[in-house]
Scaffold this active site. Structure first.
Site, PDB file in Angstrom:
ATOM      1  N   LYS A   9      -0.872  -3.151   2.974  1.00 12.27           N
ATOM      2  CA  LYS A   9      -0.650  -3.960   1.776  1.00 12.27           C
ATOM      3  C   LYS A   9      -0.087  -5.347   2.113  1.00 12.27           C
ATOM      4  O   LYS A   9      -0.380  -6.327   1.426  1.00 12.27           O
ATOM      5  CB  LYS A   9       0.282  -3.219   0.815  1.00 12.27           C
ATOM      6  CG  LYS A   9      -0.355  -2.011   0.148  1.00 12.27           C
ATOM      7  CD  LYS A   9      -1.611  -2.387  -0.627  1.00 12.27           C
ATOM      8  CE  LYS A   9      -2.084  -1.269  -1.540  1.00 12.27           C
ATOM      9  NZ  LYS A   9      -3.348  -1.615  -2.236  1.00 12.27           N
ATOM     10  N   TYR A  55       0.870   2.283   4.916  1.00 12.52           N
ATOM     11  CA  TYR A  55       0.582   1.654   3.620  1.00 12.52           C
ATOM     12  C   TYR A  55       1.226   0.270   3.530  1.00 12.52           C
ATOM     13  O   TYR A  55       0.603  -0.697   3.064  1.00 12.52           O
ATOM     14  CB  TYR A  55       1.110   2.580   2.526  1.00 12.52           C
ATOM     15  CG  TYR A  55       0.901   2.124   1.108  1.00 12.52           C
ATOM     16  CD1 TYR A  55      -0.355   2.178   0.505  1.00 12.52           C
ATOM     17  CD2 TYR A  55       1.976   1.684   0.337  1.00 12.52           C
ATOM     18  CE1 TYR A  55      -0.535   1.793  -0.815  1.00 12.52           C
ATOM     19  CE2 TYR A  55       1.815   1.297  -0.985  1.00 12.52           C
ATOM     20  CZ  TYR A  55       0.555   1.351  -1.550  1.00 12.52           C
ATOM     21  OH  TYR A  55       0.380   0.970  -2.860  1.00 12.52           O
TER      22      TYR A  55
END
Length: 294
Positions: A163, A159
């Site tokens: 991101k 993640y």
């Protein structure tokens, strides 16, 4: 601010995306509600229509090339134009790096990072065609990064990487698309969502709504006013920036930029670099701590 403008919001069936879709509709925009599942998307459409707004569902995988094209085509077929793309869809598969599987890495990076690119690519092609035809749009892309992507977060390596890539993609796209009348910005929101509530008991407790009825700083709707403004014609001078938003607090986040330097004027010897690096780091800003690090 957005009266008559046409907005796509991905992952809009719940959470922050749903809040964005409702906020844009309340501001007079026509909304394409994208979600991977039909029922959540249709429920948000019904909610917007019941309140007197205009909306249509677009069901599909944001990281699928053809589905991304179909999402843009839905906006054009239903409303005749496209003005704003809000890339929001995503999910998590949290695990420490030493335990993270290839599939878990690929799935998260695919939906977040590729999912942002696919929608951006198809929308940008439409706006470029408009610009080349002499109709410079006032187009807006708002991407969704995360504090995890900006600073790191233990147990979320996939993640975090996705991101962080979205933040960098935002800067890249702003530079490339500006001549076509497109601004590109990103937000790094903190709010109560299905992802955050599923991240463990401590996180769930932190994200819970206050029992005493005081200001709910983790309400996803707190994030949407910034996104609605960034999507409006009023935000035409703002591009290539990343904003953090939590509750009533908004801040701009500076990305990688050159800080302290030392120039010898010739090639360094490895053995002389210890004191040099020590001096540079002593003068440089202290990095933000990684979430969850001890």
């Amino acid at each position: 601010m957005n009266e008559g403008r046409v907005v796509i919001v991905t992952g809009a069936g719940q959470g922050i995306g749903r809040a964005h879709a409702l906020a844009f509709a309340a501001d007079g925009a026509k909304v394409v509600v994208n979600d991977y599942a039909e029922d959540p998307a249709s429920e948000v459409v019904d909610e917007i229509v019941a309140a007197g707004g205009q909306a249509v569902a677009s069901v599909g995988d944001v990281a699928d090339w053809d589905a991304g094209a179909a999402m843009v085509e839905t906006a054009l077929a239903e409303f005749g134009r496209l003005d704003v793309l809000v890339n929001n869809a995503g999910f998590v598969r949290d695990r420490m790096l030493v335990s993270l599987s290839e599939d878990e890495w690929d799935a998260v990076v695919r939906v977040h990072l590729k999912g942002h690119f696919v929608g951006l690519r198809h929308a940008a092609a439409y706006w470029r065609a408009q610009a080349k035809a002499g109709e410079l749009p006032q187009a807006r892309i708002i991407n969704t990064s995360s504090g995890a992507g900006l600073y790191g977060s233990v147990g979320q390596g996939n993640y975090v990487a996705a991101k962080a890539g979205i933040a960098a993609l935002t800067i890249q796209a702003a530079a490339e698309l500006g001549s076509y009348g497109v601004t590109v910005n990103a937000i790094a929101p903190a709010a109560r969502t299905q992802m955050t509530m599923g991240a463990g008991e401590a996180m769930a407790a932190q994200m819970a709504a206050p029992a005493d009825g005081s200001f709910d700083s983790m309400d996803p709707a707190n994030v949407s006013p910034l996104v609605v403004w960034l999507g409006s014609p009023a935000a035409g001078s703002v591009t290539g920036r990343v904003f953090e938003v939590e509750g009533g607090k908004i801040s701009v986040t500076d990305g990688w930029q050159r800080s302290v330097e030392r120039d010898k004027g010739s090639r360094w010897e490895a053995g002389e670099l210890g004191p040099v690096i020590e001096e540079i780091l002593a003068k440089a800003p202290v990095p933000m701590p990684v979430y969850g690090a001890r």
